[in-house]
Design a protein around this motif. Structure first.
Motif, PDB file in Angstrom:
ATOM      1  N   VAL A 133       0.847  -1.190   0.000  1.00 43.19           N
ATOM      2  CA  VAL A 133       0.000   0.000   0.000  1.00 43.19           C
ATOM      3  C   VAL A 133       0.885   1.243   0.000  1.00 43.19           C
ATOM      4  O   VAL A 133       2.038   1.192   0.459  1.00 43.19           O
ATOM      5  CB  VAL A 133      -0.946  -0.008   1.225  1.00 43.19           C
ATOM      6  N   THR A 134       0.362   2.340  -0.527  1.00 40.54           N
ATOM      7  CA  THR A 134       1.106   3.590  -0.525  1.00 40.54           C
ATOM      8  C   THR A 134       0.530   4.578   0.472  1.00 40.54           C
ATOM      9  O   THR A 134      -0.665   4.603   0.734  1.00 40.54           O
ATOM     10  CB  THR A 134       1.094   4.254  -1.921  1.00 40.54           C
ATOM     11  N   GLN A 135       1.402   5.393   1.019  1.00 37.57           N
ATOM     12  CA  GLN A 135       1.024   6.589   1.785  1.00 37.57           C
ATOM     13  C   GLN A 135       2.034   7.656   1.408  1.00 37.57           C
ATOM     14  O   GLN A 135       3.178   7.647   1.881  1.00 37.57           O
ATOM     15  CB  GLN A 135       1.017   6.326   3.288  1.00 37.57           C
ATOM     16  N   PHE A 136       1.641   8.569   0.528  1.00 39.14           N
ATOM     17  CA  PHE A 136       2.577   9.546  -0.033  1.00 39.14           C
ATOM     18  C   PHE A 136       2.497  10.917   0.621  1.00 39.14           C
ATOM     19  O   PHE A 136       3.429  11.708   0.505  1.00 39.14           O
ATOM     20  CB  PHE A 136       2.342   9.694  -1.535  1.00 39.14           C
ATOM     21  N   GLU A 137       1.385  11.244   1.280  1.00 37.65           N
ATOM     22  CA  GLU A 137       1.301  12.550   1.936  1.00 37.65           C
ATOM     23  C   GLU A 137       2.159  12.535   3.207  1.00 37.65           C
ATOM     24  O   GLU A 137       2.118  11.547   3.945  1.00 37.65           O
ATOM     25  CB  GLU A 137      -0.149  12.878   2.295  1.00 37.65           C
ATOM     26  N   ALA A 138       2.989  13.520   3.452  1.00 37.23           N
ATOM     27  CA  ALA A 138       3.054  14.760   2.707  1.00 37.23           C
ATOM     28  C   ALA A 138       4.121  14.704   1.608  1.00 37.23           C
ATOM     29  O   ALA A 138       3.979  15.319   0.551  1.00 37.23           O
ATOM     30  CB  ALA A 138       3.380  15.906   3.661  1.00 37.23           C
ATOM     31  N   ALA A 141       6.054  10.269  -1.935  1.00 41.51           N
ATOM     32  CA  ALA A 141       6.048   9.675  -3.274  1.00 41.51           C
ATOM     33  C   ALA A 141       7.485   9.412  -3.712  1.00 41.51           C
ATOM     34  O   ALA A 141       7.776   8.434  -4.405  1.00 41.51           O
ATOM     35  CB  ALA A 141       5.347  10.597  -4.261  1.00 41.51           C
ATOM     36  N   ARG A 142       8.401  10.255  -3.262  1.00 40.56           N
ATOM     37  CA  ARG A 142       9.824  10.129  -3.600  1.00 40.56           C
ATOM     38  C   ARG A 142      10.438   8.834  -3.065  1.00 40.56           C
ATOM     39  O   ARG A 142      11.527   8.446  -3.492  1.00 40.56           O
ATOM     40  CB  ARG A 142      10.586  11.325  -3.034  1.00 40.56           C
ATOM     41  N   ARG A 143       9.770   8.176  -2.134  1.00 48.70           N
ATOM     42  CA  ARG A 143      10.253   6.894  -1.614  1.00 48.70           C
ATOM     43  C   ARG A 143       9.811   5.721  -2.488  1.00 48.70           C
ATOM     44  O   ARG A 143      10.247   4.588  -2.283  1.00 48.70           O
ATOM     45  CB  ARG A 143       9.751   6.676  -0.184  1.00 48.70           C
ATOM     46  N   CYS A 144       8.921   6.008  -3.438  1.00 48.54           N
ATOM     47  CA  CYS A 144       8.415   4.971  -4.345  1.00 48.54           C
ATOM     48  C   CYS A 144       8.984   5.109  -5.756  1.00 48.54           C
ATOM     49  O   CYS A 144       9.292   4.116  -6.393  1.00 48.54           O
ATOM     50  CB  CYS A 144       6.891   5.024  -4.384  1.00 48.54           C
ATOM     51  N   PHE A 145       9.100   6.343  -6.227  1.00 45.62           N
ATOM     52  CA  PHE A 145       9.637   6.549  -7.582  1.00 45.62           C
ATOM     53  C   PHE A 145      10.264   7.934  -7.677  1.00 45.62           C
ATOM     54  O   PHE A 145       9.848   8.860  -6.967  1.00 45.62           O
ATOM     55  CB  PHE A 145       8.546   6.373  -8.652  1.00 45.62           C
TER      56      PHE A 145
END
Length: 295
Positions: A133-138, A141-145
């Motif tokens: 699962v993703t949690q990009f806030e805040a 996203a930089r940890r995924c791509f």
């Protein structure tokens, strides 16, 4: 230089669209990916700086749209403090439109509840299993791509997931196509429709085992609730509320909901009560699933 500029990316290269492909490996608890980013080069530069942290990036290149000329990247330098990646190109880049490609980046599927992470749940056979699962806030996203991970730098997104066939895979937009993965018949390659323009922190992915309920609204929007296997009844209340709330707010604000679907999904390990990912809202299990007759 102001203190703000120490943390904000330079605006000499900006994104307009991401083609993001992710392969989720539940066997060694890792993921790998490719991303092609349509960019506008606004002024001459030899270095492209964007966000990325915890990612291993073996190579990058840039292709000009007009001439198809390819410029290779001579060095990929990471700065963990500023969570940035600096791509030193083989020659100075001139203003224009181009596509930046970063291939075969990898990272562990960790349990930090940020970026793209793994969450533990109990299967119907009482065995412990993992979902992604993703949690990009805040700013994760930089940890995924690799990306321009600032809310101001919006873009459109096309997401493709390669996942085990026995898993439900979701993203912000509806599924566009599904085909067998040529390198492993136990996996599917699932492509999702192109998103509207949005910030990176709203991009979302969930891969796990789920039951679902759905309802089509008069507006054409499909509302779905995803629950753990065997607990579909506990999603009925959430489906009923969401199916009535969406038309109510559309009428109240006189603004139509802009996406073709709204998914509500529960996550066992989740740092927030809920997250307003566009089209794929994630909730802590206890927050969204209740027996309808008790509410």
């Amino acid at each position: 230089m102001s203190s703000d500029n120490l943390y904000l990316l330079p605006k000499n290269v900006v994104p307009s669209h991401y083609d993001l492909s992710l392969f989720i490996n539940f066997e060694d608890l890792s993921f790998k990916g490719d991303v092609s980013i349509q960019v506008k080069i606004k002024s001459p530069t030899k270095v492209i700086k964007l966000h990325g942290v915890g990612l291993s990036i073996p190579s990058a290149s840039l292709t000009y749209d007009e001439t198809s000329k390819v410029v290779s990247c001579e060095a990929v330098d990471t700065d963990e403090g500023s969570q940035t990646i600096s791509l030193s190109m083989a020659e100075e880049l001139m203003p224009g439109l181009a596509t930046l490609s970063l291939k075969s980046f990898t990272a562990p599927l960790d349990t930090q509840m940020r970026g793209l992470y793994r969450s533990k749940y109990t299967g119907e056979d009482d065995s412990e299993r993992w979902m992604a699962v993703t949690q990009f806030e805040a700013a994760s996203a930089r940890r995924c791509f690799p990306c321009w991970d600032e809310p101001e730098l919006k873009a459109t997104f096309c997401v493709t997931l390669t996942v085990p066939k026995d898993k439900t895979a979701l993203s912000n937009m509806p599924e566009k196509s599904r085909e067998d993965y040529s390198e492993n018949p136990a996996y599917d390659v699932i492509a999702f429709e192109k998103s509207p323009i949005m910030s990176t922190y709203l991009v979302a992915v969930v891969v796990g085992e789920y039951d679902s309920l759905e309802r089509d609204l008069a507006s054409g929007v499909k509302v779905r609730v995803f629950t753990p296997k065997g607990k579909k009844v506990q999603g009925e209340f959430a489906l009923d509320v969401a199916s009535r709330a969406l038309p109510y707010y559309t009428d109240y604000f006189q603004i139509a909901y802009p996406l073709p679907k709204l998914d509500l999904i529960t996550v066992p390990d989740f740092s927030a009560g809920a997250m307003e990912n566009w089209g794929l809202v994630t909730y802590r299990w206890a927050t969204s699933c209740h027996l309808g007759h008790t509410n």
